[in-house]
Design a protein around this motif. Structure first.
Motif, PDB file in Angstrom:
ATOM      1  N   ASN A  28      16.533  17.254  15.558  1.00 10.74           N
ATOM      2  CA  ASN A  28      15.933  16.998  14.242  1.00 10.74           C
ATOM      3  C   ASN A  28      14.473  16.557  14.315  1.00 10.74           C
ATOM      4  OD1 ASN A  28      18.260  17.676  12.784  1.00 10.74           O
ATOM      5  ND2 ASN A  28      19.096  15.628  13.100  1.00 10.74           N
ATOM      6  N   ARG A  29      13.755  16.999  15.330  1.00  7.78           N
ATOM      7  CA  ARG A  29      12.339  16.685  15.485  1.00  7.78           C
ATOM      8  C   ARG A  29      11.543  17.979  15.554  1.00  7.78           C
ATOM      9  NH1 ARG A  29      11.012  14.528  20.286  1.00  7.78           N
ATOM     10  NH2 ARG A  29       9.262  13.398  19.429  1.00  7.78           N
ATOM     11  N   ALA A  64      10.262  13.854  12.183  1.00  6.46           N
ATOM     12  CA  ALA A  64      11.708  13.845  12.397  1.00  6.46           C
ATOM     13  C   ALA A  64      12.390  13.827  11.035  1.00  6.46           C
ATOM     14  CB  ALA A  64      12.125  12.628  13.207  1.00  6.46           C
ATOM     15  N   THR A  66      15.284  11.995   9.348  1.00  5.44           N
ATOM     16  CA  THR A  66      16.117  10.813   9.536  1.00  5.44           C
ATOM     17  C   THR A  66      16.737  10.430   8.197  1.00  5.44           C
ATOM     18  OG1 THR A  66      14.613  10.041  11.269  1.00  5.44           O
ATOM     19  CG2 THR A  66      16.131   8.423  10.357  1.00  5.44           C
ATOM     20  N   GLU A  73       6.648  10.530  13.139  1.00  5.11           N
ATOM     21  CA  GLU A  73       6.874   9.739  14.345  1.00  5.11           C
ATOM     22  C   GLU A  73       5.594   9.479  15.122  1.00  5.11           C
ATOM     23  OE1 GLU A  73       9.811  11.618  16.831  1.00  5.11           O
ATOM     24  OE2 GLU A  73      11.422  10.580  15.782  1.00  5.11           O
TER      25      GLU A  73
END
Length: 118
Positions: A28-29, A64, A66, A73
């Motif tokens: 997920n980045r 990311a 989240t 990030e």
């Protein structure tokens, strides 16, 4: 599909018009290039029409997902005169592709080399 979140990367990013500028980093980045324009970046230009076009700053932005939200990030400002259109992860840094050059960053984000493409 629907938009569930958005984030301002800068004034411009190649990812807006070219999906190839999106670089998945897994888990997920992802990373994208961003450019910010204006006098808040560099001193005003003395010979520019109107007196103030300012400069631009390229950045590599790592994002990311989240809890369903986009989170920045990391942002690495890059000292290059060529607008970055692609970011390429490497084992110990990054490659940044522009229209006229390839800039190599180390893991700390310092420019190691800039190679002309023409």
């Amino acid at each position: 599909p629907r938009v569930v979140d958005s984030i301002v990367l800068g004034d411009e990013s190649a990812v807006v018009w070219d999906h190839h500028a999106f670089t998945s980093l897994g888990e997920n980045r992802f990373a994208v290039p961003a450019t910010s324009w204006g006098s808040h970046i560099e001193p005003a230009c003395d010979v520019c029409p109107g007196g103030d076009l300012g400069g631009f700053e390229n950045s590599l932005v790592v994002l990311a997902v989240t809890d369903g939200r986009l989170v920045e990030e990391e942002r690495i400002a890059i000292g290059t005169d060529d607008a970055v259109v692609r970011v390429i992860p490497a084992s110990d840094g990054w490659g940044l592709l522009g229209s006229q050059s390839l800039t190599v960053l180390d893991a700390a984000g310092s420019v190691r080399a800039t190679l002309p493409l023409a």
